[in-house]
Scaffold this active site. Structure first.
Site, PDB file in Angstrom:
ATOM      1  CG  ASP A   1      -1.902   1.145   1.156  1.00  0.00           C
ATOM      2  OD1 ASP A   1      -1.515   2.224   0.692  1.00  0.00           O
ATOM      3  OD2 ASP A   1      -3.071   0.948   1.523  1.00  0.00           O
ATOM      4  CG  HIS A   2       1.577   4.052  -3.345  1.00  0.00           C
ATOM      5  ND1 HIS A   2       0.386   3.643  -3.861  1.00  0.00           N
ATOM      6  CD2 HIS A   2       1.617   5.388  -3.537  1.00  0.00           C
ATOM      7  CE1 HIS A   2      -0.256   4.684  -4.353  1.00  0.00           C
ATOM      8  NE2 HIS A   2       0.466   5.763  -4.176  1.00  0.00           N
TER       9      HIS A   2
ATOM     10  CG  HIS B   1      -4.223   4.147  -1.193  1.00  0.00           C
ATOM     11  ND1 HIS B   1      -3.275   3.175  -1.071  1.00  0.00           N
ATOM     12  CD2 HIS B   1      -4.366   4.345  -2.532  1.00  0.00           C
ATOM     13  CE1 HIS B   1      -2.863   2.805  -2.277  1.00  0.00           C
ATOM     14  NE2 HIS B   1      -3.513   3.493  -3.178  1.00  0.00           N
TER      15      HIS B   1
HETATM   16  C1  BG6 Z   1      -3.370   4.026  -6.733  1.00  0.00           C
HETATM   17  C2  BG6 Z   1      -4.712   3.983  -7.401  1.00  0.00           C
HETATM   18  O1  BG6 Z   1      -3.250   3.008  -5.785  1.00  0.00           O
HETATM   19  O2  BG6 Z   1      -3.216   5.297  -6.084  1.00  0.00           O
HETATM   20  C3  BG6 Z   1      -4.827   5.107  -8.400  1.00  0.00           C
HETATM   21  O3  BG6 Z   1      -4.861   2.742  -8.054  1.00  0.00           O
HETATM   22  C4  BG6 Z   1      -4.561   6.440  -7.730  1.00  0.00           C
HETATM   23  O4  BG6 Z   1      -6.106   5.121  -9.005  1.00  0.00           O
HETATM   24  C5  BG6 Z   1      -3.247   6.389  -6.980  1.00  0.00           C
HETATM   25  O5  BG6 Z   1      -4.489   7.422  -8.751  1.00  0.00           O
HETATM   26  C6  BG6 Z   1      -3.040   7.639  -6.154  1.00  0.00           C
HETATM   27  O6  BG6 Z   1      -1.742   7.608  -5.623  1.00  0.00           O
HETATM   28  P1  BG6 Z   1      -0.953   8.943  -5.287  1.00  0.00           P
HETATM   29  O7  BG6 Z   1       0.300   8.495  -4.646  1.00  0.00           O
HETATM   30  O8  BG6 Z   1      -0.737   9.648  -6.601  1.00  0.00           O
HETATM   31  O9  BG6 Z   1      -1.849   9.739  -4.398  1.00  0.00           O
END
Ligand code: BG6
Length: 499
Positions: free
Chosen positions: A182-183, A245
């Site tokens: 979960d980045h 997230h």
């Molecule tokens: C991803 C989703 O996990 O997170 C995307 O699949 C989304 O749809 C993205 O755009 C958002 O990540 P960040 O880091 O740009 O807020």
């Protein structure tokens, strides 16, 4: 200097995937640039296309070049020397034999000792087949050598499919060797939440329903679905953003203090809080709003509506925005509403958490020219990283006027460059065997239980997305959620405001 990535091969399944091009290779480039890749580290990119090494490297240089700041030729040359391309049809059992011998050959060249990080960057439909084939070809040993698997989201489509995938992984890997990505957990300010909460006497005692009135969690994006319609249309904002997230963010904001501040302790508390979020059982249709972007302008640029995007069915009912009210059924949070919003194609990219406190008990200062506001703590996750404490102060030079003022801590102002990208940190941690920024199975399962209940609720109550204009600054449909509780919606436009 001890190098972060040492003594292993990173095998990426999905050599041409969007993720490899936009995130993994740029992260590897930055790690190379900052001297964190040891000589004993190599990357094997496995994909279905029939490409020579030269062709692959040329394609990746062009793709990754768009996602790093001023690509330095020397750094790229150093990086490409450790990248290998291996043609592989993920369902073809025999192809893995070749992959295995390629890795064996690279082990000898780079002294990578048989250790592997298997990174699933392909479409989720291949995850199970890849792990089966790795096992069948004796590529998972975990006795004399180590192998870890990194799984990108989506981790299933609902609780049942997630369980199926997890059972499969657990047949071959121990929980400690499964790294569910979960980045968001690797974002600097998200890592800062527990420090903010538990290393400051100022915050700890007031973090409960006696003092907090409501919490708002906002994640607004300017980008649309891009070229991911195939995945996104069967997912939607609830599965794509909320299940992972946003619920992770909510868990960090609301969990109890862990006995020990380690990966197991934090996971246990996150799971406990995720389980206590009230499921969507009763039919009260005023607690959720779904939306889908129509055409409009983001800045000066005209953009298509979701249904006109390539690969999206013209009658799609998939939500690109979800706003909802959640409640936590425990002593600390009883009576505190959590208003959540995530949406694509809004006017601004921003992620933030707003903790709104109750009214101060002394009303001595109310009236006349005073603009008393309730205190708030605003945690900005991105693009600004920092914390604002909003409180009331005396207007300078006035007789006795009071106005709200901000104490503003900017986290990314203290770095020379922006904080490390999430994927740099995650790759480093996977190589070091540190899984604290990855999600445990119980958290994934509890999040699905909640999201499954929301999806079922929407089905029962026929809740369909309303169409909003791309580039919208505010949406009255969303503001209704707080208005009906006599509360004010904070709005994504306010998150990045400076003092
Ligand atoms: C991803 C989703 O996990 O997170 C995307 O699949 C989304 O749809 C993205 O755009 C958002 O990540 P960040 O880091 O740009 O807020």
């Amino acid at each position: 200097m001890l190098k972060a990535m040492d003594g292993c091969i990173l095998v990426i399944f999905g050599a041409y995937s969007d993720l490899t091009k936009r995130k993994l290779l740029p992260a590897l480039y930055n790690l190379q640039k900052s001297g964190k890749l040891s000589n004993n580290f190599a990357v094997v990119c496995a994909g279905r296309r029939n490409k020579s090494w030269e062709e692959y490297i040329k394609d990746m240089k062009a793709a990754a070049g768009n996602h790093v700041e001023n690509m330095d030729e020397t750094v790229w040359i150093e990086l490409r020397e450790r990248i290998y391309y291996s043609k592989l049809d993920f369902n073809d059992k025999t192809g893995y034999r070749k992959l295995n011998s390629t890795c064996g050959r690279i082990d000898k060249m780079h002294n990578t000792k048989g250790n592997r990080i298997f990174y699933m960057a392909s479409s989720a439909s291949f995850f199970e087949s890849i792990t089966d084939n790795l096992k069948r070809n004796n590529m998972i040993d975990n006795k004399n050598t180590w192998q870890r698997v990194v799984i990108e989201k989506p981790f299933g489509k609902d609780k049942e499919t997630a369980k199926g995938l997890n059972n499969k992984l657990r047949r071959y890997f121990k929980e400690k060797d499964i790294y569910r990505i979960d980045h968001y957990l690797a974002k600097e300010m998200i890592q800062n939440i527990l420090v903010l909460r538990f290393a400051n006497i100022l915050f700890e005692p007031v973090w409960c329903n006696t003092y907090i009135d409501n919490v708002q969690i906002i994640s607004a994006e300017v980008d649309g679905v891009g070229n991911r319609a195939g995945y996104y249309d069967s997912s939607g904002a609830l599965r794509d953003m909320i299940q992972n997230h946003i619920l992770q963010l909510l868990a960090l904001i609301t969990m109890e203090k862990p006995g020990i501040m380690d990966s197991a302790g934090i996971r246990k508390e996150k799971t406990r809080i995720l389980k206590s979020i009230k499921k969507f059982k009763e039919d009260k249709s005023n607690i959720i709003v779904l939306g889908q972007y129509g055409p409009g302008y983001t800045g000066a640029k005209y953009v298509k509506g979701y249904k006109e995007e390539q690969g999206v069915p013209s009658n799609s009912r998939t939500e690109t925005l979800a706003a909802l009210k959640l409640e936590i059924e425990n002593e600390r949070w009883e009576g505190v509403p959590f208003y959540i919003l995530t949406g694509k194609r809004l006017s601004q990219k921003t992620t933030c958490v707003i903790v709104n406190f109750k009214e101060a008990s002394a009303s001595l200062f109310k009236g006349n020219c005073n603009e008393l506001e309730n205190n708030a703590i605003i945690i900005s996750i991105q693009p600004k990283e920092g914390v604002i404490y909003r409180f009331n102060g005396r207007k300078a030079g006035s007789e006795n006027s009071i106005l709200p003022v901000n104490m503003d801590y900017c986290h990314n102002c203290t770095y020379e460059k922006n904080s490390p990208e999430s994927y740099e940190r995650l790759l480093e941690d996977a190589a070091k065997g540190n899984s604290s920024l990855f999600t445990g199975w119980e958290e994934v399962e509890s999040s699905w239980e909640l999201v499954d209940s929301i999806i079922e609720f929407n089905r029962r109550n026929c809740i369909l997305p309303f169409i909003y204009e791309s580039g919208s600054k505010g949406l009255k449909e969303v503001e209704k959620l707080t208005a009906q509780d006599n509360r004010i919606w904070y709005g994504w436009e306010n998150c990045n405001k400076n003092t």
